[in-house]
Design a protein around this motif. Sequence first.
Motif, PDB file in Angstrom:
ATOM      1  N   VAL A 138       0.861  -1.166   0.000  1.00 13.99           N
ATOM      2  CA  VAL A 138       0.000   0.000   0.000  1.00 13.99           C
ATOM      3  C   VAL A 138       0.905   1.225   0.000  1.00 13.99           C
ATOM      4  O   VAL A 138       1.785   1.359   0.848  1.00 13.99           O
ATOM      5  CB  VAL A 138      -0.945   0.002   1.228  1.00 13.99           C
ATOM      6  CG1 VAL A 138      -1.753   1.283   1.272  1.00 13.99           C
ATOM      7  CG2 VAL A 138      -1.817  -1.225   1.213  1.00 13.99           C
ATOM      8  N   GLN A 139       0.663   2.100  -0.976  1.00  8.33           N
ATOM      9  CA  GLN A 139       1.450   3.325  -1.085  1.00  8.33           C
ATOM     10  C   GLN A 139       1.147   4.238   0.101  1.00  8.33           C
ATOM     11  O   GLN A 139      -0.016   4.468   0.434  1.00  8.33           O
ATOM     12  CB  GLN A 139       1.121   4.037  -2.400  1.00  8.33           C
ATOM     13  CG  GLN A 139       1.966   5.241  -2.676  1.00  8.33           C
ATOM     14  CD  GLN A 139       3.416   4.867  -2.963  1.00  8.33           C
ATOM     15  OE1 GLN A 139       3.700   3.804  -3.492  1.00  8.33           O
ATOM     16  NE2 GLN A 139       4.333   5.718  -2.568  1.00  8.33           N
ATOM     17  N   ILE A 140       2.168   4.767   0.705  1.00  5.45           N
ATOM     18  CA  ILE A 140       2.019   5.684   1.835  1.00  5.45           C
ATOM     19  C   ILE A 140       2.290   7.104   1.346  1.00  5.45           C
ATOM     20  O   ILE A 140       3.290   7.359   0.691  1.00  5.45           O
ATOM     21  CB  ILE A 140       2.973   5.316   2.970  1.00  5.45           C
ATOM     22  CG1 ILE A 140       2.702   3.898   3.453  1.00  5.45           C
ATOM     23  CG2 ILE A 140       2.854   6.317   4.131  1.00  5.45           C
ATOM     24  CD1 ILE A 140       3.704   3.382   4.444  1.00  5.45           C
ATOM     25  N   SER A 141       1.351   7.976   1.665  1.00  2.00           N
ATOM     26  CA  SER A 141       1.538   9.380   1.297  1.00  2.00           C
ATOM     27  C   SER A 141       1.426  10.252   2.544  1.00  2.00           C
ATOM     28  O   SER A 141       1.041   9.782   3.607  1.00  2.00           O
ATOM     29  CB  SER A 141       0.516   9.809   0.243  1.00  2.00           C
ATOM     30  OG  SER A 141      -0.767   9.812   0.826  1.00  2.00           O
ATOM     31  N   SER A 142       1.723  11.527   2.402  1.00  2.00           N
ATOM     32  CA  SER A 142       1.638  12.429   3.547  1.00  2.00           C
ATOM     33  C   SER A 142       0.210  12.924   3.758  1.00  2.00           C
ATOM     34  O   SER A 142      -0.118  13.443   4.801  1.00  2.00           O
ATOM     35  CB  SER A 142       2.589  13.612   3.386  1.00  2.00           C
ATOM     36  OG  SER A 142       2.266  14.306   2.191  1.00  2.00           O
ATOM     37  N   ARG A 143      -0.679  12.776   2.763  1.00  2.00           N
ATOM     38  CA  ARG A 143      -2.068  13.189   2.877  1.00  2.00           C
ATOM     39  C   ARG A 143      -2.980  12.088   2.370  1.00  2.00           C
ATOM     40  O   ARG A 143      -2.656  11.358   1.452  1.00  2.00           O
ATOM     41  CB  ARG A 143      -2.328  14.412   2.023  1.00  2.00           C
ATOM     42  CG  ARG A 143      -1.658  15.629   2.496  1.00  2.00           C
ATOM     43  CD  ARG A 143      -2.121  16.758   1.646  1.00  2.00           C
ATOM     44  NE  ARG A 143      -1.941  17.993   2.339  1.00  2.00           N
ATOM     45  CZ  ARG A 143      -1.907  19.144   1.755  1.00  2.00           C
ATOM     46  NH1 ARG A 143      -2.067  19.219   0.462  1.00  2.00           N
ATOM     47  NH2 ARG A 143      -1.719  20.233   2.445  1.00  2.00           N
ATOM     48  N   LEU A 144      -4.175  12.015   2.951  1.00  2.00           N
ATOM     49  CA  LEU A 144      -5.175  11.061   2.479  1.00  2.00           C
ATOM     50  C   LEU A 144      -6.091  11.654   1.478  1.00  2.00           C
ATOM     51  O   LEU A 144      -6.465  12.596   1.176  1.00  2.00           O
ATOM     52  CB  LEU A 144      -6.001  10.506   3.637  1.00  2.00           C
ATOM     53  CG  LEU A 144      -5.248   9.538   4.514  1.00  2.00           C
ATOM     54  CD1 LEU A 144      -6.159   9.080   5.658  1.00  2.00           C
ATOM     55  CD2 LEU A 144      -4.816   8.331   3.728  1.00  2.00           C
TER      56      LEU A 144
END
Length: 144
Positions: A138-144
Amino acid sequence: MAESIFGYPFRRFFWGHPPIFREWSGSTALLDWLESPTAHILKINVPGFNKDDIKVQIEDGNILHIKGDGGKEKTQAKEKDTVWHVAERGIGKGDFSRAIELPENVKVDQIKAQVENGVLTIVVPKDATPKSPKVRNVQISSRL
């Protein structure tokens, strides 16, 4: 090394969620489940049933559902001049239903079943080809 009775697949048989046996009608359709290197073999007591009284189906991809309809005894019990003195064999209650969650490494399209001498034998071949792991990153980003 052999699995203990609490190892796969039997851990789910006793405590698992979802349970390996999804339903059991309390009938006398007792089950033995054997595993060979090439197949899972299920032997189910079905005394008095013939092949036309039994349905074996695959539901939801890997649920083996076995149903028996013992309707012949029901009609005999309704005869007008018949008096029942003892009914220990469950007259009128000859139906059974078993649902079994199969392991993932089986070939559901090659399942075979036969009934002989009051025993239903179901052979579920194993799939020897290794399956790719079901891990998905699952790609992790700083914002949803």
